[in-house]
Design a protein around this motif. Structure first.
Motif, PDB file in Angstrom:
ATOM      1  N   ARG A   1       0.832  -1.216   0.000  1.00 30.08           N
ATOM      2  CA  ARG A   1       0.000   0.000   0.000  1.00 30.08           C
ATOM      3  C   ARG A   1       0.861   1.258   0.000  1.00 30.08           C
ATOM      4  O   ARG A   1       0.526   2.252  -0.658  1.00 30.08           O
TER       5      ARG A   1
ATOM      6  N   ALA B   1      -7.351   3.153  -2.094  1.00 33.67           N
ATOM      7  CA  ALA B   1      -6.035   2.885  -1.505  1.00 33.67           C
ATOM      8  C   ALA B   1      -5.379   4.132  -0.932  1.00 33.67           C
ATOM      9  O   ALA B   1      -4.171   4.133  -0.697  1.00 33.67           O
TER      10      ALA B   1
ATOM     11  N   ALA C   1      -5.990  -0.797   4.923  1.00 33.46           N
ATOM     12  CA  ALA C   1      -6.339   0.148   3.862  1.00 33.46           C
ATOM     13  C   ALA C   1      -7.761  -0.136   3.385  1.00 33.46           C
ATOM     14  O   ALA C   1      -8.222  -1.286   3.387  1.00 33.46           O
TER      15      ALA C   1
ATOM     16  N   VAL D   1      -9.313  -0.989   0.971  1.00 29.40           N
ATOM     17  CA  VAL D   1      -9.283  -1.704  -0.300  1.00 29.40           C
ATOM     18  C   VAL D   1      -9.899  -3.068  -0.081  1.00 29.40           C
ATOM     19  O   VAL D   1      -9.647  -3.706   0.944  1.00 29.40           O
TER      20      VAL D   1
END
Length: 254
Positions: free
Chosen positions: A73, A130, A169, A171
């Motif tokens: 990330r 992200a 994150a 995501v």
């Protein structure tokens, strides 16, 4: 299905379709961002050809997997920060501003639609984003700088300062449930549109890839804009192949 590969013809057709639509939806995949310097995930040389994805269950179970996920990330953050929205991103932002496009449904996690001028409330991020993080238990947010500092100080993946839960994150990893609110918003948008533009997506990742076919089933004109053929080309009303930025450039609103 009509396949158009000649640039001027594709531009003209795209302009006609957009100008005649009363409520258009844009659906984007990695292909729209490759022209901004962000590599895609699935094509030869893409991210998943160079490294294995980290599954959600592994993130939960393994500190090693969590640290590797965060390392990736942080690398992506640098890549995304250097990327600039291209002509296609800017054109879509202009179409949203004009009221022709009601919503932008995206599989991308790079935030380039927002940076191009699309309001956050008009972007439906199916696979997350992200550029920020949150606790998996209580949802409390955490900035990447704070997460990086915690990892450096504690030599472990960051924990939430409120409840102690794992911070990740925002995501959607492989094996992680799709976000309910975003999926419902996308479903409503698909039902109400009369033009569905699928742009830069391989259309192989479900359930997201089901939206173009759902729009078609509800009576929308389905247009696929992509560099390469997709599995859904035969279902489309029009297929435009070539550089996405070049095709959308005449629609860009400065």
């Amino acid at each position: 299905m009509a396949v158009v590969e000649e640039l001027s013809e594709a531009r003209a057709l795209l302009g006609e379709l957009v100008s005649s639509a009363s409520r258009a939806i844009v659906f984007t995949g990695a292909g729209i961002s490759t022209e901004s310097g962000i590599p895609d995930f699935r094509s030869p040389g893409g991210i998943w050809s160079r490294m294995e994805p980290i599954y959600f269950d592994d993130f939960l179970a393994s500190e090693e997997a969590r640290l590797e996920d965060w390392r990736r990330r942080f690398e992506m953050r640098k890549l995304f920060a250097e990327a600039v929205p291209n002509a296609a991103h800017r054109a879509i932002a202009g179409l949203v501003d004009s009221g022709i496009v009601s919503d932008v449904i995206t599989q991308n996690i790079d935030g380039l639609h927002q940076r191009s001028g699309v309001p956050q409330e008009r972007v439906i991020e199916l696979h997350g984003n992200a550029t920020s993080a949150a606790c998996l238990d209580c949802g409390h947010g955490m900035g990447f700088d704070d997460a990086e500092a915690l990892i450096e100080r504690e030599a472990r993946a960051p924990r939430c300062g409120i409840c102690g839960g794992l911070v990740k994150a925002r995501v959607i990893n492989f094996g992680q449930a799709m976000p309910i609110d975003e999926m419902e918003r996308a479903e409503r948008a698909v039902r109400d549109c009369d033009l569905f533009l699928a742009i830069g997506s391989s259309l192989v990742v479900y359930p997201a890839a089901g939206f173009p076919l759902a729009a078609k089933a509800h009576g929308a004109t389905l247009v696929i804009v992509n560099r390469d053929p997709t599995d859904q080309d035969d279902a489309a009303d029009h297929v435009l192949r070539g550089s996405i930025g070049a095709m959308f450039e005449p629609l860009t609103v400065s």
